[in-house]
Design an enzyme around this catalytic site. Structure first.
Site, PDB file in Angstrom:
ATOM      1  N   HIS A  89      -4.085  -8.919   4.310  1.00 37.67           N
ATOM      2  CA  HIS A  89      -5.533  -8.876   4.550  1.00 37.67           C
ATOM      3  C   HIS A  89      -5.930  -9.860   5.652  1.00 37.67           C
ATOM      4  CE1 HIS A  89      -7.026  -6.165   1.457  1.00 37.67           C
ATOM      5  NE2 HIS A  89      -6.192  -6.703   0.599  1.00 37.67           N
ATOM      6  N   ARG A 135       0.849  -1.179   0.000  1.00 38.68           N
ATOM      7  CA  ARG A 135       0.000   0.000   0.000  1.00 38.68           C
ATOM      8  C   ARG A 135       0.895   1.243   0.000  1.00 38.68           C
ATOM      9  NH1 ARG A 135      -2.129  -3.645   3.807  1.00 38.68           N
ATOM     10  NH2 ARG A 135      -4.259  -4.341   3.361  1.00 38.68           N
ATOM     11  N   ARG A 171      -0.385  -1.609  -6.771  1.00 36.28           N
ATOM     12  CA  ARG A 171      -0.642  -2.718  -5.826  1.00 36.28           C
ATOM     13  C   ARG A 171      -1.681  -3.665  -6.417  1.00 36.28           C
ATOM     14  NH1 ARG A 171      -1.325  -4.767  -0.483  1.00 36.28           N
ATOM     15  NH2 ARG A 171      -3.502  -4.973   0.120  1.00 36.28           N
ATOM     16  N   TYR A 207      -9.161 -11.552  -6.525  1.00 38.23           N
ATOM     17  CA  TYR A 207      -8.061 -11.698  -7.481  1.00 38.23           C
ATOM     18  C   TYR A 207      -8.015 -13.119  -8.044  1.00 38.23           C
ATOM     19  CZ  TYR A 207      -6.374  -7.138  -6.054  1.00 38.23           C
ATOM     20  OH  TYR A 207      -6.272  -5.796  -5.825  1.00 38.23           O
ATOM     21  N   HIS A 235      -2.232   3.704  -6.729  1.00 38.65           N
ATOM     22  CA  HIS A 235      -2.722   2.529  -5.998  1.00 38.65           C
ATOM     23  C   HIS A 235      -2.933   1.338  -6.930  1.00 38.65           C
ATOM     24  CE1 HIS A 235      -4.724   0.240  -2.859  1.00 38.65           C
ATOM     25  NE2 HIS A 235      -5.682  -0.033  -3.709  1.00 38.65           N
TER      26      HIS A 235
END
Length: 395
Positions: free
Chosen positions: A338, A204, A315, A347, A312
Site C-alpha cells: 500500500h 492480492r 488476504r 488493521y 479475497h
C-alpha cells in the site's frame, strides 16, 4: 420591450414577463445569462454577482462550459494519465450505466448541486446499491474537479453532497489461524499452496495468479511481486505492473508453509523460469470468474462453516494476522503493498481493539482475584475468634 439601464450590463423584460440579462465579457463581447428570471431583482442580483466575479478574476465564460457532461467525461477517461486498463474499463462502464443516461446530455455549465442530488436519488430509487452509487458519485466528482481546477470550465464543483461518496461496506469475515490452515487442508493438492501463500504472504488475487517460478525462492522463503493479472472485459487477461508503486515488493513467506510451497513447485510447476506457479489442470492461468468452481471453493468454505467467505478474504485474514504481530504501520504497508497508511491503520485499529479486550479480560481476572483474597483475609479474624471460643469451652 425596454431594457433597464445599469452601470454594468442590462436587464430586459421579455414579452413572456420574464427578465433577460446581458453583459459584456472582459473581451468586450456581449453574453446572455443561461436562464431568464421571474423577477427583476433576481436579474439585478445575477448581474451584481457576475460583475463581482470579474473584478476578482473568478469569472468563467459560460460559452466554454457548453460541452455536454457525456462528451467531457469520455475525453477525461481517455486522456487521464496513469489509469490502468481495468480502471479505464470500470470508469467507462460506470459512466455508461449510471451517469450518462441521466446527465450525459447536460451541459457542464448547467450542472448544479440540486441536479446532482436528484440524479443520486434516482439511482438509489431505481435499486442501485449505496456502494455503486458512491462509486458513480466519486467518478463524477473527479471529472468535474478537473473541469474546475485544470480546464477552468466551472467556477466550483457541484458535487457537494455530504456522505454521497461513502460506501460503508459490510465488514468482511476473517479466519482464525486454525481455520486458515484447515481451509488449505480441504483443498485439492493442486490448490493447497495457493490458499496458504495468498493468506500468509498477504497477496492480492491478481498478484498470486501472476507469480512465475522465477519470482519464488522457496529456499530463502521470499516471493517477489512484480506483475499482476487483470481481467478486462473484451480483452481477457492482461498482464501488467501492480496497481501502485508500493505493489512492487518482496514478501517473506512464513517458514511453516514453505514445505507446502516446495511440494507444489516440484509437482505442478515446470522448470522454465517464466512458468506460472498457480494454474488450472490445463496449465493455463486461473480466471477469477471460474476460480470458485475450479478449486471447489464453495464446498470447502461450507465444510469450514464460513459460507460467505470470498477468496479475497484470505488476504484480509493475512493482513489481520500480520497486524497482530505488533508490526509498525510502515512495515504493514510494505508487506501489503500500500502507498497509503490508511489500510494498515485499519488493521492496526482492529488489533488494538482486540488487545484492549484482552487487557480488559485480564483486568477482570485481577479484580476477581483481589476480591477473593480480600474475602479470605476478612474471614481469618472471624475464624480465629471462633477457634478461641471453642478452646475456652473445651477447658
Amino acid at each position: 420591450m425596454a431594457a433597464g439601464r445599469r452601470r454594468f450590463g442590462s436587464v430586459r423584460k421579455r414579452e413572456s414577463g420574464r427578465y433577460q440579462v446581458r453583459y459584456p465579457g472582459p473581451d468586450g463581447r456581449q453574453r446572455s445569462a443561461p436562464d431568464t428570471f421571474a423577477r427583476k431583482t433576481d436579474a439585478d442580483r445575477y448581474l451584481t454577482m457576475i460583475e463581482a466575479q470579474m473584478m476578482r478574476g473568478e469569472w468563467i465564460d459560460p460559452e466554454r462550459a457548453k460541452v455536454t457532461l457525456g462528451d467531457y467525461a469520455d475525453r477525461w477517461i481517455t486522456q487521464r494519465p496513469g489509469l490502468r486498463p481495468r480502471t479505464v474499463a470500470l470508469y467507462r462502464w460506470t459512466l455508461g450505466k449510471h451517469i450518462a443516461p441521466y446527465l450525459g446530455g447536460v451541459d457542464l455549465g448547467r450542472l448544479d448541486t440540486a441536479l446532482i442530488r436528484e440524479w443520486r436519488a434516482n439511482l438509489l430509487g431505481n435499486g442501485v446499491s449505496v456502494s455503486m452509487a458512491a462509486k458513480a458519485y466519486r467518478l463524477l466528482r473527479a471529472v468535474l474537479t478537473t473541469a474546475v481546477n485544470e480546464d477552468e470550465l466551472l467556477r466550483k464543483n457541484p458535487c457537494r453532497i455530504p456522505g454521497a461518496d461513502q460506501e460503508k461496506p459490510a465488514e468482511r469475515p476473517t479466519l482464525s489461524m486454525g481455520q486458515a490452515l484447515k481451509l488449505a487442508e480441504l483443498m485439492e493438492d493442486r490448490y493447497r499452496a495457493l490458499v496458504l501463500v495468498t493468506t500468509f504472504a498477504c497477496l492480492r488475487w491478481g498478484e498470486v495468479s501472476a507469480l512465475q517460478r522465477q519470482d519464488v525462492d522457496a529456499d530463502s522463503g521470499l516471493i517477489r511481486v512484480r506483475q499482476t493479472y487483470t481481467e478486462i472485459r473484451g480483452a481477457g487477461l492482461v498482464l501488467g505492473p501492480p496497481k501502485s508503486r508500493a505493489g512492487l515488493r518482496t514478501v517473506s513467506v512464513p517458514a511453516a508453509i514453505l514445505p507446502a510451497l516446495r511440494t507444489h513447485l516440484a509437482a505442478y510447476v515446470d522448470d522454465d523460469p517464466t512458468a506460472l506457479v498457480f494454474t488450472g489442470p490445463n496449465g493455463r492461468p486461473i480466471w477469477r470468474g471460474n476460480l470458485n468452481q475450479l478449486i471447489g471453493w464453495s464446498a470447502a468454505v461450507g465444510k469450514l462453516g464460513v459460507p460467505g467467505l470470498h477468496f479475497h478474504d484470505l488476504r484480509h485474514t493475512g493482513n489481520t494476522l500480520a497486524a497482530r504481530t505488533g508490526a509498525s504501520t510502515r512495515e504493514l504497508m510494505a508487506r501489503m503493498g500500500h502507498d497509503s497508511p490508511q489500510a494498515a491503520m485499519i488493521y492496526q485499529h482492529a488489533t488494538a481493539e482486540a488487545d484492549r479486550a484482552i487487557a480488559q479480560a485480564v483486568s477482570d481476572a485481577v479484580k476477581a482475584e483481589r476480591r477473593k483474597a480480600k474475602k479470605a483475609a476478612a474471614s481469618k479474624p472471624e475464624k480465629k475468634a471462633k477457634d478461641k471460643e471453642a478452646g475456652k469451652n473445651r477447658a
